[in-house]
Design a protein around this motif. Structure first.
Motif, mmCIF file in Angstrom:
data_model
loop_
_atom_site.group_PDB
_atom_site.id
_atom_site.type_symbol
_atom_site.label_atom_id
_atom_site.label_comp_id
_atom_site.label_asym_id
_atom_site.label_seq_id
_atom_site.Cartn_x
_atom_site.Cartn_y
_atom_site.Cartn_z
ATOM 1 N N ARG A 45 16.352 35.173 -32.391
ATOM 2 C CA ARG A 45 16.245 33.735 -32.622
ATOM 3 C C ARG A 45 15.000 33.125 -31.994
ATOM 4 O O ARG A 45 14.517 33.583 -30.966
ATOM 5 C CB ARG A 45 17.494 33.038 -32.060
ATOM 6 C CG ARG A 45 18.749 33.533 -32.750
ATOM 7 C CD ARG A 45 20.001 32.850 -32.278
ATOM 8 N NE ARG A 45 21.156 33.453 -32.947
ATOM 9 C CZ ARG A 45 22.388 32.977 -32.868
ATOM 10 N NH1 ARG A 45 22.634 31.889 -32.132
ATOM 11 N NH2 ARG A 45 23.364 33.583 -33.511
ATOM 12 N N LEU A 46 14.557 32.081 -32.636
ATOM 13 C CA LEU A 46 13.376 31.371 -32.170
ATOM 14 C C LEU A 46 13.518 30.939 -30.714
ATOM 15 O O LEU A 46 12.558 31.022 -29.937
ATOM 16 C CB LEU A 46 13.152 30.142 -33.067
ATOM 17 C CG LEU A 46 11.961 29.267 -32.719
ATOM 18 C CD1 LEU A 46 10.646 30.041 -32.885
ATOM 19 C CD2 LEU A 46 11.928 28.015 -33.597
ATOM 20 N N THR A 47 14.705 30.496 -30.345
ATOM 21 C CA THR A 47 14.923 30.039 -28.961
ATOM 22 C C THR A 47 14.629 31.168 -27.970
ATOM 23 O O THR A 47 14.065 30.930 -26.897
ATOM 24 C CB THR A 47 16.380 29.562 -28.784
ATOM 25 O OG1 THR A 47 17.253 30.533 -29.398
ATOM 26 C CG2 THR A 47 16.611 28.225 -29.462
ATOM 27 N N THR A 48 15.010 32.381 -28.344
ATOM 28 C CA THR A 48 14.769 33.535 -27.473
ATOM 29 C C THR A 48 13.280 33.839 -27.384
ATOM 30 O O THR A 48 12.759 34.170 -26.311
ATOM 31 C CB THR A 48 15.541 34.758 -28.017
ATOM 32 O OG1 THR A 48 16.882 34.353 -28.302
ATOM 33 C CG2 THR A 48 15.555 35.897 -27.035
ATOM 34 N N VAL A 49 12.607 33.744 -28.515
ATOM 35 C CA VAL A 49 11.152 33.958 -28.533
ATOM 36 C C VAL A 49 10.494 32.976 -27.572
ATOM 37 O O VAL A 49 9.635 33.348 -26.762
ATOM 38 C CB VAL A 49 10.597 33.771 -29.966
ATOM 39 C CG1 VAL A 49 9.080 33.770 -29.960
ATOM 40 C CG2 VAL A 49 11.143 34.845 -30.896
ATOM 41 N N LYS A 50 10.921 31.727 -27.647
ATOM 42 C CA LYS A 50 10.303 30.694 -26.804
ATOM 43 C C LYS A 50 10.556 30.951 -25.326
ATOM 44 O O LYS A 50 9.681 30.713 -24.480
ATOM 45 C CB LYS A 50 10.813 29.309 -27.214
ATOM 46 C CG LYS A 50 10.234 28.877 -28.566
ATOM 47 C CD LYS A 50 10.639 27.467 -28.924
ATOM 48 C CE LYS A 50 9.917 27.045 -30.203
ATOM 49 N NZ LYS A 50 10.369 25.741 -30.706
ATOM 50 N N LYS A 51 11.740 31.452 -25.041
ATOM 51 C CA LYS A 51 12.060 31.802 -23.657
ATOM 52 C C LYS A 51 11.102 32.905 -23.166
ATOM 53 O O LYS A 51 10.579 32.843 -22.052
ATOM 54 C CB LYS A 51 13.522 32.307 -23.603
ATOM 55 C CG LYS A 51 14.137 32.342 -22.225
ATOM 56 C CD LYS A 51 15.602 32.770 -22.321
ATOM 57 C CE LYS A 51 15.894 33.962 -21.433
ATOM 58 N NZ LYS A 51 17.134 34.661 -21.761
ATOM 59 N N GLY A 52 10.859 33.870 -24.017
ATOM 60 C CA GLY A 52 9.943 34.970 -23.671
ATOM 61 C C GLY A 52 8.525 34.472 -23.446
ATOM 62 O O GLY A 52 7.836 34.918 -22.521
ATOM 63 N N ILE A 53 8.100 33.567 -24.303
ATOM 64 C CA ILE A 53 6.746 33.011 -24.156
ATOM 65 C C ILE A 53 6.604 32.321 -22.798
ATOM 66 O O ILE A 53 5.617 32.505 -22.088
ATOM 67 C CB ILE A 53 6.449 32.019 -25.320
ATOM 68 C CG1 ILE A 53 6.341 32.794 -26.640
ATOM 69 C CG2 ILE A 53 5.187 31.228 -25.054
ATOM 70 C CD1 ILE A 53 6.277 31.918 -27.884
ATOM 71 N N GLU A 54 7.623 31.553 -22.441
ATOM 72 C CA GLU A 54 7.595 30.860 -21.151
ATOM 73 C C GLU A 54 7.484 31.847 -19.989
ATOM 74 O O GLU A 54 6.708 31.649 -19.058
ATOM 75 C CB GLU A 54 8.868 30.002 -20.985
ATOM 76 C CG GLU A 54 8.840 28.716 -21.767
ATOM 77 C CD GLU A 54 7.520 27.955 -21.616
ATOM 78 O OE1 GLU A 54 7.088 27.714 -20.476
ATOM 79 O OE2 GLU A 54 6.910 27.659 -22.666
ATOM 80 N N LEU A 55 8.288 32.923 -20.071
ATOM 81 C CA LEU A 55 8.263 33.934 -19.008
ATOM 82 C C LEU A 55 6.872 34.568 -18.888
ATOM 83 O O LEU A 55 6.378 34.789 -17.777
ATOM 84 C CB LEU A 55 9.312 35.022 -19.284
ATOM 85 C CG LEU A 55 10.766 34.643 -18.992
ATOM 86 C CD1 LEU A 55 11.722 35.695 -19.572
ATOM 87 C CD2 LEU A 55 10.992 34.505 -17.475
ATOM 88 N N CYS A 56 6.261 34.853 -20.018
ATOM 89 C CA CYS A 56 4.918 35.463 -19.993
ATOM 90 C C CYS A 56 3.914 34.534 -19.333
ATOM 91 O O CYS A 56 3.088 34.956 -18.526
ATOM 92 C CB CYS A 56 4.441 35.790 -21.414
ATOM 93 S SG CYS A 56 5.295 37.188 -22.144
ATOM 94 N N ARG A 57 4.006 33.261 -19.696
ATOM 95 C CA ARG A 57 3.054 32.288 -19.130
ATOM 96 C C ARG A 57 3.304 32.091 -17.646
ATOM 97 O O ARG A 57 2.374 32.048 -16.838
ATOM 98 C CB ARG A 57 3.185 30.954 -19.876
ATOM 99 C CG ARG A 57 2.617 31.026 -21.295
ATOM 100 C CD ARG A 57 2.867 29.722 -22.031
ATOM 101 N NE ARG A 57 2.336 29.770 -23.403
ATOM 102 C CZ ARG A 57 2.690 28.938 -24.361
ATOM 103 N NH1 ARG A 57 3.588 27.977 -24.129
ATOM 104 N NH2 ARG A 57 2.159 29.039 -25.569
#
Lengths: 388, 388
Positions: free
Chosen positions: B73-85
């Protein structure tokens, strides 16, 4: 299935008009390029002009080295290395067939090697760095355009040696089937024999459970067998030139041996000895040697030859022994090659047994010759004698 | 044959024990790694430990994101992006199946994109840069481990969208067939249906003169059909897990569509609508939709279905019309999937026609659905109705 790495960094641009991609691959204007080619046929068939147009468009500073031999020689490689060093070449562009590309590979790794590049070719030294190179293919045969393998001949020593390096993949290769229209009939046939031999050599492996790769290899062979006679009837057929060209690349770009032990290359080694001594076309030599190598191997174990006979040559196995099926398949292969006009025996090249022992000696440039069946000097003698 | 670029930069490490290559791929010690995985099964089957051992060996600074959904899900992708940043991640390591890998792909391009990553997924924006990522595959199915394609679901909108980018190839993928031993029977079957669908979808193209690729596609199908029932009898067979795993990668890494128009992906699009609304397994949905799509297409032109029937399902064409041969092949495919335990119709998932119009609407997320046969809302309705 064995463990393996599947990785091939070459960008393959395939199809009509793909020469335009050269501009993209050059990247920045004003690059110093060494254009490597052979006897000059590219100046008669429009390929040279097409390449130059792209190079000019990108204002490349072009140096030329022509005259690469059909069995490319160490002396030519060294000349190329000198040119690269002298002019600060940034990209080597090989325009031609396997010989030209193999030569470019050796130049590419030789430029940064301080010793004699023959050390790399004889695997005494490992290259640490290579000049990038690209290719424009003009004959379908060796697969060199998408692999990291090269064969160079030391003419003074009558030695023809194969070598490879993870640095020796072309950065890009441009394959326009139209660029092969002018390849004459005999060279077209030799190319077809060469690519089929590559597949066969990979087919004769000892690894269990490789059903998909076995089918892929049979697929390449079936496709070439189907297209080759049609192509020979019309050398300007885009369709059949394309089929053969892509088959030649696929035959030897690493894919077909994924998960296998890599197959048995004894006949290539025997042929390299042959063409190092007599300078005959590689594909011609293979057409003679290969069926005799197969017959020899089938004596001890006909299983893979039987599989090939049934899957590729449609041999009906009913009521026949494994050996009979195997030999029928081998005979079908020989007849197929002969039907294309490939030579049948060494006598077709006026080669007698006069230098037989020398040929045997040249076949043993590596410690072990063969893997599906390990060769001895006696078995090579038998194969060569049967090839006379 | 059409013009094409053959290029795939992913390094595929295949075989038992290849997890050790992770050390090599990490390159330098102390790297900041985001470990992305799913529901936690990797903690029960030894894969997590094997991966951690390599990461620890290289003193990697590891951050974890678990819980990636089967339809990510998109929400999970966004969570991952935040973690990377947040943590300055240098490498994303996806450990799992296609969903986990697809999620990692979206994270990888999303990190450097300032807007909403959904823009990239819906092809409104083109990514300019991506964080490198590698994968450790734990289920053979989607082929995502060696391609640049990803499918992400926007759950609030019930939209499941496929996207691709030249930046979305894994840098490396590690495939150890033993890592798939614990995949349960039903998931193993869904994976098999998915990879076969990928091949079939590429098979139904409109390009003339692609004999070698057609044979390659038939080869993958024949191999999977041969190995799948044996694997289901022994889920811990290295041999058959290896065959299926490598087939799954080859089914969808770009090779099979070299020179073709790419095939027809209408049934994948119809299935994406289905699993976006009902969250059913992708492979299960395909097993239901695909034969109905084929039957519909065979009505107008049975030629490719006939070719498939004869080459892959051994249908004897004697005395039969093209339509009869085609339908016999389609029926053989359906029966094969059913014999593995795949569902037969939507009722198997308790799906009725209640939301039929919504499903049709979801199938048209792209302007054109289908290419071998272009779909209309009416034809999709017919296929879905026949699937009930």
């Amino acid at each position: 299935m064995q463990s393996f790495l599947q990785f091939n960094p070459t960008k393959l641009w395939f199809g009509k008009g793909q020469i335009e991609q050269l501009t993209k691959e050059l990247g920045t204007p004003g690059k110093k390029v060494l254009l490597v080619f052979g006897g000059g046929s590219i100046k008669n068939n429009g390929v040279y002009e097409a390449v130059k147009q792209q190079l000019d468009h990108m204002q490349a500073e072009v140096y030329e080295m022509s005259g690469v031999e059909p069995n490319p020689r160490l002396t030519t490689v060294k000349k190329g290395i000198e040119l690269c060093r002298e002019h600060g070449i940034e990209l080597i562009l090989a325009v031609g067939g396997g010989s030209v590309i193999d030569c470019a590979k050796a130049i590419s790794v030789g430029v940064y090697y301080e010793g004699d590049v023959w050390d790399i070719i004889t695997r005494k030294a490992v290259p640490a760095k290579a000049l990038p190179f690209g290719t424009v293919l003009t004959i379908a045969a060796t697969g060199s355009e998408m692999n990291n393998i090269s064969v160079i001949t030391h003419w003074d020593k009558n030695e023809k040696r194969g070598w490879s390096s993870s640095l020796a993949y072309p950065a890009f290769s441009i394959l326009d089937p139209e660029f092969t229209y002018s390849v004459p009939l005999d060279q077209t046939v030799y190319g077809i024999v060469d690519m089929m031999s590559h597949v066969l050599e990979q087919y004769f492996h000892l690894t269990e459970n490789t059903p998909m790769m076995d089918r892929f290899m049979e697929s390449v062979l079936l496709t070439v067998i189907e297209a080759a006679p049609k192509l020979l009837e019309n050398l300007h057929s885009y369709e059949h030139r394309a089929t053969i060209m892509y088959a030649g690349t696929t035959a030897f770009n690493g894919l077909l041996s994924s998960g296998t032990d890599g197959g048995d290359w004894a006949s290539h080694q025997i042929e390299h000895g042959l063409s190092a001594v007599y300078d005959i076309p590689h594909g011609g030599g293979l057409a003679i040697i290969y069926p005799n190598w197969m017959r020899h191997c089938a004596e001890a174990d006909p299983s893979r030859m039987k599989k090939l006979a049934m899957a590729v040559f449609g041999v009906d196995g009913a009521g026949k022994t494994d050996h009979e099926i195997a030999y029928e398949g081998i005979e079908a292969l020989r007849q197929f090659w002969n039907s294309l006009g490939a030579p049948n025996c060494l006598a077709d090249y006026n080669i007698s047994d006069a230098r037989l022992e020398e040929l045997i000696h040249k076949s043993f440039m590596k410690e072990q010759v063969g893997s599906y069946k390990i060769m001895t000097r006696d078995t090579v003698r038998e194969i060569l004698t049967n090839s006379l």
